[in-house]
Design an enzyme around this catalytic site. Structure first.
Site, PDB file in Angstrom:
ATOM      1  N   GLU A  25       0.851  -1.185   0.000  1.00  0.00           N
ATOM      2  CA  GLU A  25       0.000   0.000   0.000  1.00  0.00           C
ATOM      3  C   GLU A  25       0.895   1.247   0.000  1.00  0.00           C
ATOM      4  O   GLU A  25       0.455   2.336   0.308  1.00  0.00           O
ATOM      5  CB  GLU A  25      -0.965  -0.004   1.179  1.00  0.00           C
ATOM      6  CG  GLU A  25      -0.315  -0.149   2.532  1.00  0.00           C
ATOM      7  CD  GLU A  25      -1.319  -0.136   3.679  1.00  0.00           C
ATOM      8  OE1 GLU A  25      -2.041   0.855   3.806  1.00  0.00           O
ATOM      9  OE2 GLU A  25      -1.355  -1.123   4.435  1.00  0.00           O
ATOM     10  N   CYS A  70      -3.502  -3.289   4.594  1.00  0.00           N
ATOM     11  CA  CYS A  70      -2.612  -4.311   5.165  1.00  0.00           C
ATOM     12  C   CYS A  70      -3.055  -5.733   4.843  1.00  0.00           C
ATOM     13  O   CYS A  70      -2.377  -6.692   5.215  1.00  0.00           O
ATOM     14  CB  CYS A  70      -2.509  -4.116   6.680  1.00  0.00           C
ATOM     15  SG  CYS A  70      -1.964  -2.473   7.123  1.00  0.00           S
ATOM     16  N   HIS A 125      -2.465  -9.517  12.552  1.00  0.00           N
ATOM     17  CA  HIS A 125      -1.940  -8.300  11.922  1.00  0.00           C
ATOM     18  C   HIS A 125      -1.464  -7.372  13.041  1.00  0.00           C
ATOM     19  O   HIS A 125      -2.165  -7.195  14.048  1.00  0.00           O
ATOM     20  CB  HIS A 125      -3.033  -7.632  11.082  1.00  0.00           C
ATOM     21  CG  HIS A 125      -2.685  -6.234  10.695  1.00  0.00           C
ATOM     22  ND1 HIS A 125      -1.490  -5.935  10.070  1.00  0.00           N
ATOM     23  CD2 HIS A 125      -3.335  -5.044  10.887  1.00  0.00           C
ATOM     24  CE1 HIS A 125      -1.431  -4.622   9.881  1.00  0.00           C
ATOM     25  NE2 HIS A 125      -2.534  -4.069  10.358  1.00  0.00           N
TER      26      HIS A 125
END
Ligand code: COA
Length: 397
Positions: free
Chosen positions: A81, A113, A235
């Protein structure tokens, strides 16, 4: 019966510079415990001007390619990203820099993400259909927020490269995920900005909503319970987020979240991210490397639960089984040397690198002084073309 497919190699790279959170706290007039305890971060990797997502990615992939016939790579799926071009895929630069074969497909993928997980799942399915495929999945990102904003403490940068094949020496990815999507504005970066905009507290809340829904989807569709898992990876925008996430998961499963249990099932997945900071699409897999490389328990044949979250938002909860002899295929020594060998920057040096990033992003012509000790670096931008250098010899564009 599906062909088993999964991760054969997992290589991590981050910039060779870091800012210590004590120095950050001192410069910003904050209590250091806010970062050490409140966010669970002790250092953040800082990108030098002569590195970007392409060099992070190439530096991550190099050890994998050194051990194999590179002509066997059939695709490069590059998630990021922190794109450096609106049109040309960062994967094409990496393909050239690494000398990959022309009989190979390359694409750049984006969903905040979550992109790395989308790439991994695509690769796994390609391998299931054709077991000859040897796919390089790369996730590379630079987490950058405005100076003085709450997000500044959660910066970082890094890349992971994963070889996905039908000989998954590290992990078999099991079919069947739980997933969740909702159109929200928790974190975004319009094309005209080089720093992200984030509604931090809201993004934490949406992350947990996505986790709940993805877990319910997974557990219902595959009849899995908490007890079917040995370890969990999340994450990791900052390591405390994973602790919040796992506490929420335990509560959803009717369990009390005590510190010993949390530490045992996901503590080792946090070690690398605590000193690297956020690496967006790579962070879940930096956490996975940390788990496999620092957990003293033998995880052979154990199931790991992985939760991927991408703002905007998508959440996916998927599962993997650890392969026998997985430890023989890890880059543990290399990673620990890389992380420990980074140079500590003063706050002033950090600011200089921060501002230089803007010059690189906006320049059509720039010669970049040598900063990194990584093998691949960005040497110059000439006539709006990025020129990369392999410091071990060949230079490429
Ligand atoms: N000692 C110990 N803990 C402290 C502390 C101190 N001296 N000072 C603050 N804290 C704790 C706070 O209680 C809070 O913990 P909690 O969330 O468990 O309540 C934590 O440290 C952060 O403090 P807070 O005041 O909420 O920080 P902030 O307003 O600066 O914002 C983020 C924190 C994470 C929201 C911000 O860094 C951000 O926006 N980051 C980017 C977005 C992101 O990472 N999103 C996550 C989903 S992908």
């Amino acid at each position: 019966m599906l062909t088993p497919a999964g991760i054969a190699r997992l290589s991590v790279y981050t910039a060779p510079f870091y800012l210590d959170m004590n120095d950050f706290a001192h410069a910003r007039g904050e209590d250091a415990d806010k970062f050490h305890v409140g966010l669970g971060q002790s250092r953040m990797s800082v990108l030098p001007p002569d590195e970007d997502i392409v060099t992070l990615a190439a530096n991550a992939a190099a050890p994998i390619l050194a051990d194999m016939d590179i002509n066997r790579i059939t695709a490069v799926l590059f998630a990021t990203e922190s794109g450096i071009d609106q049109s040309k895929s960062a994967g094409a630069f990496v393909h050239g820099l690494l000398g990959l074969p022309s009989r190979c497909r390359v694409i750049e993928l984006k969903h905040a993400c979550y992109g790395g997980t989308a790439a991994l799942q695509m690769a796994v399915n390609m391998v299931r259909v054709n077991p000859q495929e040897q796919i390089l999945v790369i996730a590379a990102d630079v987490a950058r927020y405005e100076l003085g904003s709450p997000g500044e403490a959660t910066q970082g940068c890094g890349a992971v490269a994963m070889l996905v094949s039908s000989q998954p020496d590290l992990l078999i990815i099991e079919p069947g995920s739980g997933y969740y999507t909702e159109d929200v504005m928790d974190f975004w970066r319009p094309n005209y900005r080089d720093t992200a905009l984030v509604d931090g507290k809201y993004s934490t809340m949406v992350y947990l909503t996505a986790l709940k829904n993805a877990w319910e989807h997974l557990s219902q569709s595959r009849q899995l319970t908490y007890q079917d898992f040995a370890r969990f990876c999340y994450h990791l925008p900052f390591t405390k987020m994973a602790i919040k996430a796992h506490s929420r998961l335990m509560k959803l499963c009717g369990l009390e979240a005590d510190e010993t249990q949390l530490d045992a099932v996901m503590g080792h997945s946090l070690a690398y991210n605590r000193i690297v900071g956020n690496s967006y699409s790579a962070s879940l897999y930096v956490g996975l490397a940390s788990l496999l490389e620092t957990d003293p328990a033998d995880l052979t044949n154990q199931r790991i639960g992985l939760f991927s979250y991408g703002s905007g938002c998508v959440g996916e909860f998927f599962t993997a089984l650890v392969s026998p002899d997985y430890r023989q295929h890890l880059y543990t020594g290399r990673h620990q040397q890389l992380l420990e060998g980074r140079k500590r920057l003063s706050f002033t040096e950090y600011l200089a690198f921060y501002h230089a990033f803007g010059d690189v992003e906006r320049s059509g012509n720039l010669e970049l002084p040598l900063h990194t000790n990584g093998r691949y670096r960005l040497g110059a931008i000439r006539a709006h073309k990025r020129l990369y250098v392999d410091q071990q010899g060949t230079s490429a564009s």
